[in-house]
Design an enzyme around this catalytic site. Structure first.
Site, short mmCIF file in Angstrom:
data_model
loop_
_atom_site.label_atom_id
_atom_site.label_comp_id
_atom_site.label_asym_id
_atom_site.label_seq_id
_atom_site.Cartn_x
_atom_site.Cartn_y
_atom_site.Cartn_z
N HIS A 191 0.82 -1.21 0.00
CA HIS A 191 0.00 0.00 0.00
C HIS A 191 0.85 1.25 0.00
CE1 HIS A 191 -3.73 -2.24 1.55
NE2 HIS A 191 -3.75 -2.08 0.25
N ARG A 298 -7.25 -2.95 -14.67
CA ARG A 298 -7.19 -4.17 -13.85
C ARG A 298 -8.26 -4.07 -12.75
NH1 ARG A 298 -1.17 -3.44 -14.74
NH2 ARG A 298 -0.42 -5.40 -15.58
N ARG A 334 -10.77 -5.13 -18.12
CA ARG A 334 -10.44 -6.55 -17.99
C ARG A 334 -11.27 -7.11 -16.84
NH1 ARG A 334 -4.56 -8.65 -16.33
NH2 ARG A 334 -5.13 -7.75 -14.32
N GLU A 433 -2.53 -14.60 -23.06
CA GLU A 433 -1.42 -14.67 -22.12
C GLU A 433 -1.07 -16.10 -21.73
OE1 GLU A 433 -2.41 -12.46 -18.58
OE2 GLU A 433 -4.45 -13.22 -18.53
N ASN A 456 3.28 -10.30 -19.70
CA ASN A 456 3.79 -10.60 -18.35
C ASN A 456 3.54 -12.06 -18.03
OD1 ASN A 456 4.26 -7.90 -18.22
ND2 ASN A 456 2.48 -7.42 -16.94
N ASP A 457 2.35 -12.52 -18.34
CA ASP A 457 2.04 -13.92 -18.11
C ASP A 457 2.50 -14.81 -19.26
OD1 ASP A 457 0.86 -14.33 -15.53
OD2 ASP A 457 -0.73 -12.99 -16.20
N ARG A 467 6.97 -15.39 -12.59
CA ARG A 467 7.26 -13.95 -12.77
C ARG A 467 7.62 -13.25 -11.47
NH1 ARG A 467 1.35 -11.55 -14.61
NH2 ARG A 467 2.02 -9.54 -13.81
N CYS A 504 -0.24 -5.38 -23.71
CA CYS A 504 -0.31 -4.59 -22.48
C CYS A 504 0.63 -5.09 -21.39
CB CYS A 504 -1.75 -4.54 -21.98
SG CYS A 504 -2.46 -6.16 -21.70
C1 PEP Z 1 -0.02 -9.58 -18.51
O1 PEP Z 1 -0.08 -10.71 -18.03
O2 PEP Z 1 0.81 -9.24 -19.38
C2 PEP Z 1 -0.95 -8.54 -18.06
C3 PEP Z 1 -1.00 -7.39 -18.67
O3 PEP Z 1 -1.71 -8.77 -16.97
P1 PEP Z 1 -1.19 -8.81 -15.45
O4 PEP Z 1 0.19 -8.20 -15.40
O5 PEP Z 1 -2.20 -8.05 -14.68
O6 PEP Z 1 -1.18 -10.27 -15.15
MG MG Z 2 -1.76 -11.39 -16.90
#
Ligand code: PEP
Ligand code: MG
Length: 578
Positions: A191, A298, A334, A433, A456-457, A467, A504
């Site tokens: 936070h 998100r 999302r 993803e 990211n995923d 990750r 993204c």
């Molecule tokens: C991703 O997985 O790239 C993504 C944008 O979502 P998050 O980072 O919220 O998992």
């Molecule tokens: Mg993701």
């Protein structure tokens, strides 16, 4: 001079003197009570808890007014802890049964609760443990209000260096006087980090222990981008950081001139740059950075830090706020991506061996239609006020998309029966993803209106590298040929089916990688709002012709580092150092 490496969470450089902020090392008083003293001690505790609740309420209002209601919401969780009776009732029982003073009783409660959290590796639970500690410290201070130390007032502009700063301590600090923040522990999701980001203070967390050796007023440099904290810098370092700070300021100024210009290569290839947000209020600043919409909202953050589910109405208000703030610009909502590393306490998550491969995102939604329908209804209603789209995360199968469409149809039916205004036709997209979705995108492209690639995923699942695990960081390779090959496939299939494709994941925010993504044909890049100007500037400095040449050479390389060096070298003249 000493250099400590942490995680930079708010870019920018702060140079200044340290204000060392330590937890009070004062030992707590411990004494036994005589029988007639027990009930007065219980009342003393009750009053201290009530005072603490009032105090938290004031902080909540202060943060809501200065940063927006979502930030005030962080303190709502504190109040939940206080009202939840866990602390109050446990401490009262201990006072009565063991006949010890309230301070000691609270100490026992916090140790017990601390043990529960200690076995939870999840960052979010650790963050809650910190919140809890903060609350108990406040109650203890309120047990002796007359002895209570004055809140620390910063007379001069200082960099706060702390073991860990709680959100309430951060909220109590005078904003003007703090120019940077360093915390020995903490994570980007804590936070305090979220508030620091909203305050736009150069911040580094997770440096490891060092403040015992730090003196008050010592000179400190905080590099919120690289995550470096430099104590007592030598002349040369100080000078070079002062220059870097100046360059950054003039760079930011120059970037401002680009805000209203399109993200277009010199020879006219146009892409769109959008923002990733977690809280509705963040939408306020998107236009100022030149964002052309929101590519990823998100929404699961609305479900965290509370012990109930947000109602349809509450969600509707949040989405409506974003829709109205963005006016006619697109907003990709999302649907909730809970699970993985985001666990609301009330959803009945059992312990999972592999939470990122477990009950997460769309899997939860399809199993809990009550939750899913209330979110979809809220989006359809809010869509009346702007240009909203729905995107489903973690899709691995065609059935998940089919079932989502059924849920949308069902939500439409219910809204019709209820007679509430809503928009029926709203674009549906899939967040690609999971490798299975990437390899199945020729089918998925026939079912939806757009794709967004969640790298990211996608990187985590393709390279089988967690990750969030620092031991596998070296495998987190955005330019791994397998990743670039999947992105190429997704883009080709999307375009073959006349749908647009965005990206993204965090990699979109690195200028040279953003240029590569444009070269691969991605139509939209979505990133943290503050990253947009720099990426735009890089795209505006290259030509499409040059990007195509860069892309055509990819086949000559077989590793992430070769590709990344190729990018760096080929684009050295267009990538601005700042
Ligand atoms: C991703 O997985 O790239 C993504 C944008 O979502 P998050 O980072 O919220 O998992
Ligand atoms: Mg993701």
């Amino acid at each position: 001079m000493k250099i400590y490496q942490g995680i930079g969470i708010t870019p920018g450089i702060a140079i200044g003197r340290a204000c060392v902020w330590k937890r009070s090392a004062e030992s707590l008083p411990v004494y036994r009570l005589r029988p007639q003293e027990v009930e007065p001690e219980v009342s003393r505790l009750q009053q201290a808890i009530d005072r603490t609740e009032q105090e938290i309420l004031r902080l909540q209002e202060k943060m809501a007014n200065s940063l927006g209601p979502e930030y005030g919401q962080i303190f709502a969780m504190y109040r939940v802890f206080l009202q939840d009776k866990t602390i109050r009732e446990k401490a009262i029982t201990i006072i009565r049964q063991e006949r010890i003073n309230a301070e000691r009783a609270l100490d026992v409660v916090i140790k017990d609760l601390g043990e529960v959290f200690a076995y939870s590796p999840e960052e979010l639970l650790q963050d809650r443990r910190r919140d809890l500690l903060d609350i108990v410290e406040r109650i203890i201070a309120n047990l002796n209000p007359t002895k209570r130390k004055q809140a620390r007032v910063l007379g001069k502009r200082r960099i706060i260096v702390s073991q860990e700063l709680s959100p309430s301590q951060l909220a109590t600090l005078s904003h003007q006087k703090v120019i940077g923040l360093v915390m020995e522990v903490g994570s980007p999701t804590s936070h305090a980090a979220i508030i620091a980001r909203a305050m736009d203070l150069p911040t580094v967390v997770g440096t490891g222990i060092f403040i015992e050796t730090l003196k008050e007023e010592e000179t400190v440099i905080v590099d919120g981008e690289t995550g470096q904290v430099i104590i007592d810098p030598d002349r040369k370092t100080l000078l070079s950081y002062k220059q870097k700070q100046k360059r950054l300021a003039s760079f930011q100024k120059r970037l401002q001139t680009l805000v209203h210009l399109p993200a277009k290569t010199r020879d006219g290839h146009r892409v769109n740059l959008l923002a990733n947000i977690e809280f509705p209020e963040e939408a306020v600043s998107v236009g100022g950075y030149g964002g052309e919409g929101i590519g990823l909202y998100r929404t699961e953050y609305l479900y965290l830090n509370r012990n109930d589910l947000p109602s349809e109405e509450e969600q509707f208000q949040a989405y409506r706020r974003v829709a109205e703030l963005m006016k006619e610009k697109p907003v990709v909502i999302r649907t909730i991506d809970l699970g993985g590393d985001k666990f609301p306490s009330h959803l009945g998550f059992g312990k999972e061996r592999n939470p990122f491969l477990g009950w997460r995102a769309i899997r939860i939604c399809l199993e809990r239609p009550d939750i899913f329908i209330s979110q979809i209804k809220a989006v359809l209603r809010a869509a009346v006020y702007g240009h909203l789209k729905i995107m489903i995360p973690m899709v691995a199968t065609v059935e998940e998309v089919q079932q989502t469409k059924q849920v949308i149809d069902r939500s439409v039916e219910i809204l019709r029966q209820e007679g509430k205004p809503f928009r029926e036709e709203i674009p549906l997209g899939v967040l690609i993803e999971v490798p299975a979705a990437a390899l199945l995108c020729h089918r998925l492209a026939t079912m939806v209106d757009f794709f967004s690639i969640g790298t990211n995923d996608l990187i985590q699942y393709t390279l089988a590298a967690d990750r969030g695990n620092e031991r596998t960081t070296h495998l987190y390779q955005p330019c791994h040929p397998a990743i670039l090959s999947l992105i190429t496939t997704i883009v080709e299939q999307a375009h073959a089916h006349q749908i647009r494709v965005g990206l993204c994941g965090e990699m979109a925010a690195t200028p040279e990688i953003a240029c590569l993504l444009v070269a691969l044909g991605v139509d939209e890049l979505s990133m943290a709002p503050a990253a947009i100007p720099r990426v735009k500037e890089s795209i505006r400095r290259v030509t499409w012709k040059r990007l195509v040449a860069l892309r055509d050479r990819l086949k000559d390389f077989s590793t992430h580092s070769e590709i990344y060096s190729h990018l760096k070298n080929s684009l050295a003249d267009v990538l601005q150092e700042n």
